[in-house]
Write a protein that holds these residues in place. Sequence first.
Motif, PDB file in Angstrom:
ATOM      1  N   PRO A   1       0.818  -1.227   0.000  1.00 34.94           N
ATOM      2  CA  PRO A   1       0.000   0.000   0.000  1.00 34.94           C
ATOM      3  C   PRO A   1       0.851   1.276   0.000  1.00 34.94           C
ATOM      4  CG  PRO A   1      -0.853  -1.581   1.588  1.00 34.94           C
ATOM      5  CD  PRO A   1       0.418  -2.161   1.063  1.00 34.94           C
ATOM      6  N   ALA A   2       1.889   1.331   0.854  1.00 38.35           N
ATOM      7  CA  ALA A   2       2.699   2.563   0.938  1.00 38.35           C
ATOM      8  C   ALA A   2       3.426   2.809  -0.381  1.00 38.35           C
ATOM      9  CB  ALA A   2       3.702   2.452   2.090  1.00 38.35           C
TER      10      ALA A   2
ATOM     11  N   GLU B   1       9.070  -4.541  -6.868  1.00 39.51           N
ATOM     12  CA  GLU B   1       8.329  -5.438  -5.966  1.00 39.51           C
ATOM     13  C   GLU B   1       8.894  -6.846  -6.128  1.00 39.51           C
ATOM     14  OE1 GLU B   1       5.950  -5.642  -3.464  1.00 39.51           O
ATOM     15  OE2 GLU B   1       6.337  -7.785  -3.701  1.00 39.51           O
TER      16      GLU B   1
ATOM     17  N   HIS C   1       7.653  -9.836  -5.346  1.00 37.89           N
ATOM     18  CA  HIS C   1       6.772 -10.937  -5.746  1.00 37.89           C
ATOM     19  C   HIS C   1       6.357 -10.807  -7.212  1.00 37.89           C
ATOM     20  CE1 HIS C   1       6.282 -11.315  -1.329  1.00 37.89           C
ATOM     21  NE2 HIS C   1       6.265 -12.593  -1.647  1.00 37.89           N
TER      22      HIS C   1
ATOM     23  N   ARG D   1      -1.306 -12.197  -2.579  1.00 38.24           N
ATOM     24  CA  ARG D   1      -0.778 -12.888  -1.411  1.00 38.24           C
ATOM     25  C   ARG D   1      -1.772 -12.817  -0.268  1.00 38.24           C
ATOM     26  NH1 ARG D   1       2.556 -10.101  -3.546  1.00 38.24           N
ATOM     27  NH2 ARG D   1       3.043  -8.569  -1.966  1.00 38.24           N
TER      28      ARG D   1
ATOM     29  N   ARG E   1      -2.072 -10.177   3.658  1.00 35.18           N
ATOM     30  CA  ARG E   1      -2.431  -8.782   3.814  1.00 35.18           C
ATOM     31  C   ARG E   1      -3.840  -8.634   4.387  1.00 35.18           C
ATOM     32  NH1 ARG E   1       1.085  -5.956   0.886  1.00 35.18           N
ATOM     33  NH2 ARG E   1       2.159  -6.879  -0.871  1.00 35.18           N
TER      34      ARG E   1
ATOM     35  N   THR F   1      -8.819  -4.253   4.478  1.00 35.80           N
ATOM     36  CA  THR F   1      -9.676  -3.122   4.829  1.00 35.80           C
ATOM     37  C   THR F   1      -9.287  -1.868   4.046  1.00 35.80           C
ATOM     38  OG1 THR F   1      -8.154  -2.798   6.686  1.00 35.80           O
ATOM     39  CG2 THR F   1     -10.219  -3.889   7.177  1.00 35.80           C
TER      40      THR F   1
ATOM     41  N   VAL G   1      15.072  -6.363  -3.931  1.00 34.31           N
ATOM     42  CA  VAL G   1      16.234  -5.547  -3.555  1.00 34.31           C
ATOM     43  C   VAL G   1      17.051  -6.309  -2.518  1.00 34.31           C
ATOM     44  CG1 VAL G   1      16.914  -3.407  -2.405  1.00 34.31           C
ATOM     45  CG2 VAL G   1      15.120  -3.388  -4.152  1.00 34.31           C
TER      46      VAL G   1
ATOM     47  N   ASP H   1       5.157   0.384   7.046  1.00 33.93           N
ATOM     48  CA  ASP H   1       5.668  -0.576   8.034  1.00 33.93           C
ATOM     49  C   ASP H   1       7.190  -0.607   8.082  1.00 33.93           C
ATOM     50  OD1 ASP H   1       3.138  -1.335   8.829  1.00 33.93           O
ATOM     51  OD2 ASP H   1       3.555  -3.481   8.700  1.00 33.93           O
TER      52      ASP H   1
ATOM     53  N   GLY I   1      -6.905  -2.956  12.920  1.00 37.41           N
ATOM     54  CA  GLY I   1      -6.915  -2.938  11.450  1.00 37.41           C
ATOM     55  C   GLY I   1      -6.594  -1.577  10.873  1.00 37.41           C
TER      56      GLY I   1
ATOM     57  N   GLY J   1      -3.132  -0.500  10.067  1.00 34.10           N
ATOM     58  CA  GLY J   1      -1.782  -0.382   9.492  1.00 34.10           C
ATOM     59  C   GLY J   1      -1.783   0.045   8.037  1.00 34.10           C
ATOM     60  N   ILE J   2      -2.760  -0.457   7.267  1.00 36.74           N
ATOM     61  CA  ILE J   2      -2.821  -0.116   5.843  1.00 36.74           C
ATOM     62  C   ILE J   2      -3.131   1.371   5.700  1.00 36.74           C
ATOM     63  CG2 ILE J   2      -4.076  -0.520   3.691  1.00 36.74           C
ATOM     64  CD1 ILE J   2      -4.678  -3.363   4.824  1.00 36.74           C
TER      65      ILE J   2
HETATM   66  C1  LIG Z   1      -1.398 -10.792  10.538  1.00 35.29           C
HETATM   67  C2  LIG Z   1      -1.553  -9.355  10.159  1.00 35.29           C
HETATM   68  C3  LIG Z   1      -2.837  -8.915   9.732  1.00 35.29           C
HETATM   69  C4  LIG Z   1      -3.036  -7.572   9.427  1.00 35.29           C
HETATM   70  N1  LIG Z   1      -4.292  -7.163   9.084  1.00 35.29           N
HETATM   71  C5  LIG Z   1      -4.511  -5.839   8.834  1.00 35.29           C
HETATM   72  C6  LIG Z   1      -5.823  -5.344   8.470  1.00 35.29           C
HETATM   73  O1  LIG Z   1      -6.804  -6.105   8.393  1.00 35.29           O
HETATM   74  N2  LIG Z   1      -5.972  -4.019   8.207  1.00 35.29           N
HETATM   75  C7  LIG Z   1      -4.906  -3.159   8.284  1.00 35.29           C
HETATM   76  O2  LIG Z   1      -5.083  -1.944   8.054  1.00 35.29           O
HETATM   77  N3  LIG Z   1      -3.669  -3.585   8.608  1.00 35.29           N
HETATM   78  C8  LIG Z   1      -3.449  -4.895   8.880  1.00 35.29           C
HETATM   79  N4  LIG Z   1      -2.178  -5.324   9.220  1.00 35.29           N
HETATM   80  C9  LIG Z   1      -1.061  -4.362   9.167  1.00 35.29           C
HETATM   81  C10 LIG Z   1      -0.756  -4.094   7.677  1.00 35.29           C
HETATM   82  O3  LIG Z   1      -0.588  -5.337   6.980  1.00 35.29           O
HETATM   83  C11 LIG Z   1       0.507  -3.245   7.482  1.00 35.29           C
HETATM   84  O4  LIG Z   1       0.540  -2.186   8.405  1.00 35.29           O
HETATM   85  C12 LIG Z   1       0.514  -2.657   6.043  1.00 35.29           C
HETATM   86  O5  LIG Z   1       0.460  -3.713   5.093  1.00 35.29           O
HETATM   87  C13 LIG Z   1       1.771  -1.825   5.789  1.00 35.29           C
HETATM   88  O6  LIG Z   1       1.850  -1.488   4.407  1.00 35.29           O
HETATM   89  P1  LIG Z   1       3.274  -1.263   3.723  1.00 35.29           P
HETATM   90  O7  LIG Z   1       2.986  -0.920   2.300  1.00 35.29           O
HETATM   91  O8  LIG Z   1       4.075  -0.334   4.543  1.00 35.29           O
HETATM   92  O9  LIG Z   1       4.010  -2.682   3.834  1.00 35.29           O
HETATM   93  P2  LIG Z   1       3.602  -4.103   3.233  1.00 35.29           P
HETATM   94  O10 LIG Z   1       2.138  -4.231   3.064  1.00 35.29           O
HETATM   95  O11 LIG Z   1       4.301  -5.099   4.072  1.00 35.29           O
HETATM   96  O12 LIG Z   1       4.247  -4.098   1.784  1.00 35.29           O
HETATM   97  C14 LIG Z   1       5.634  -4.193   1.601  1.00 35.29           C
HETATM   98  C15 LIG Z   1       5.878  -4.660   0.185  1.00 35.29           C
HETATM   99  O13 LIG Z   1       7.278  -4.670  -0.071  1.00 35.29           O
HETATM  100  C16 LIG Z   1       7.640  -5.884  -0.731  1.00 35.29           C
HETATM  101  N5  LIG Z   1       9.043  -6.147  -0.395  1.00 35.29           N
HETATM  102  C17 LIG Z   1       9.551  -6.504   0.805  1.00 35.29           C
HETATM  103  N6  LIG Z   1      10.883  -6.625   0.738  1.00 35.29           N
HETATM  104  C18 LIG Z   1      11.232  -6.340  -0.531  1.00 35.29           C
HETATM  105  C19 LIG Z   1      12.481  -6.306  -1.223  1.00 35.29           C
HETATM  106  N7  LIG Z   1      13.631  -6.587  -0.602  1.00 35.29           N
HETATM  107  N8  LIG Z   1      12.480  -5.975  -2.534  1.00 35.29           N
HETATM  108  C20 LIG Z   1      11.318  -5.677  -3.187  1.00 35.29           C
HETATM  109  N9  LIG Z   1      10.118  -5.712  -2.578  1.00 35.29           N
HETATM  110  C21 LIG Z   1      10.060  -6.024  -1.272  1.00 35.29           C
HETATM  111  C22 LIG Z   1       6.673  -6.905  -0.162  1.00 35.29           C
HETATM  112  O14 LIG Z   1       6.540  -8.026  -1.019  1.00 35.29           O
HETATM  113  C23 LIG Z   1       5.394  -6.086  -0.069  1.00 35.29           C
HETATM  114  O15 LIG Z   1       4.642  -6.110  -1.259  1.00 35.29           O
HETATM  115  C24 LIG Z   1      -1.949  -6.653   9.524  1.00 35.29           C
HETATM  116  C25 LIG Z   1      -0.679  -7.092   9.920  1.00 35.29           C
HETATM  117  C26 LIG Z   1      -0.479  -8.427  10.255  1.00 35.29           C
HETATM  118  C27 LIG Z   1       0.876  -8.870  10.721  1.00 35.29           C
END
Ligand SMILES: Cc1cc2nc3c(=O)[nH]c(=O)nc-3n(C[C@H](O)[C@H](O)[C@H](O)COP(=O)(O)OP(=O)(O)OC[C@H]3O[C@@H](n4cnc5c(N)ncnc54)[C@H](O)[C@@H]3O)c2cc1C
Length: 407
Positions: A18-19, A38, A40, A45, A48, A51, A134, A293, A303, A305-306
């Motif tokens: 999402p970020a 990315e 994957h 997947r 995630r 919401t 990366v 994150d 819920g 974090g997204i």
């Molecule tokens: C069990 C669980 C359930 C959750 N349920 C909810 C919910 O229902 N609602 C909610 O709001 N939040 C929920 N959260 C929290 C939420 O998932 C995170 O806060 C949110 O996804 C953060 O978004 P992000 O884009 O920062 O990171 P992420 O969603 O983790 O995305 C990071 C991306 O970077 C990619 N990536 C990682 N490393 C590399 C690399 N080295 N090279 C290239 N790509 C890479 C990953 O594949 C991923 O696509 C949950 C967390 C957990 C642990």
Amino acid sequence: MNAVPETRSRCLIVGGGPAGMMTGFLLARAGVDVVVLEKHVDFNRDFRGDTIHPSTLELLHELGLLEEFLQLPHEEVREIRGIFNGHPVPIADFSRLPTHCKVIAFMPQWDFLDFLSRHAMKFPSFTLHMQHEVIDLLFENDQVEGVRAKTPEGERRFLADLVIGADGRHAITHTKAGFQLREFGVPIDVLWMRISKRENDPPQSLGFFRHGQLLVLLDRGDYFQVGFVIPKDSLEGLKQSGLTALHQGIVALGPFLKDRIAELDDWNKIKLLTVQINRLRKWCREGLLCIGDSAHAMSPAGGVGINLALQDAVATANLLAAKLRKGPVSLADLELVQKRREWPTRLIQAMQAFIHRNVVTGHESKSGDSLPIFLRLFEWFPALRSLPARFIGIGPRPEHIHSPAAE
Ligand SMILES: Cc1cc2nc3c(=O)[nH]c(=O)nc-3n(C[C@H](O)[C@H](O)[C@H](O)COP(=O)(O)OP(=O)(O)OC[C@H]3O[C@@H](n4cnc5c(N)ncnc54)[C@H](O)[C@@H]3O)c2cc1C
């Protein structure tokens, strides 16, 4: 010598969650030359959350994309209920929020990310590379000047004026940058699995809470994505007790699952997701900014974090897009993002720690079937339900789109 040539862009984003996808979309919309990597092969997947919050729907409205977005299959939830010790308790009522959509939309997150990437690709300055993992940062003196990635064509170097780490909880970016992480202990982990869905199953809720335990069911059409909270580091003990004990634990919270719990007939069908709450002390250094994150791992509690990750993305674009269009940005520019987003993050993490201490511990507590007093307040005073609705649905310091759109 590298077989594949280096590429250079104004901004390189690590991670298409999402970020990362929202930041990439907004920077490309502003005419900034941006590449997202990315690891994957697609967004499909399981781990995630699903919401899409009223604040995110509001952002889509501001971007003129809301109507099209709402054509995608989703479920709209106006009021969130939790089932606490068998009592349904309305927790959050979104109907009075000052937003165009007064609902939480439940949609598989891969549909949301596909939607963002489809729209981002309409901008000529946007590039998305899937299956690009990366593995290191590149430095010139003390400044981050790019990344090294594993790609289907072999290892490749990507240079950029700014690298944005949006690579989630196990971020390579913050590790390789040597950023200091402050960990806040979390007493729980989550087991993540699928159970089939049947007609007449109860509607989407916040979850089933009982005596410190929690079962979350995300409706994914013909199956539930199931989260079962367990005490931290207790999986090995659970395995020794056997699958039947796990079945009993799940059915005690969601009795309607009894007729199909036997679908979980192998530990391979059950994944462990470790839950963390942490925060970087510094989110940036010359040439690198971490958001979402990667800067602050969030627990699933509430819920939110997204939403927080998306709000970071909007703030990043608001503060940096116009400058990046003209040239590189300074460390002081990057620090403005941390300054803007740090206190909402602290506040939400404090709320999550409160939920861990008082509602979900993963341990079966000895308390009776009564409701904690603070939950009874939501039954007695319906107006109070607007507070969690605001906190969950919008969050502290909501962001709005101020980043420019290229002519
Ligand atoms: C069990 C669980 C359930 C959750 N349920 C909810 C919910 O229902 N609602 C909610 O709001 N939040 C929920 N959260 C929290 C939420 O998932 C995170 O806060 C949110 O996804 C953060 O978004 P992000 O884009 O920062 O990171 P992420 O969603 O983790 O995305 C990071 C991306 O970077 C990619 N990536 C990682 N490393 C590399 C690399 N080295 N090279 C290239 N790509 C890479 C990953 O594949 C991923 O696509 C949950 C967390 C957990 C642990």
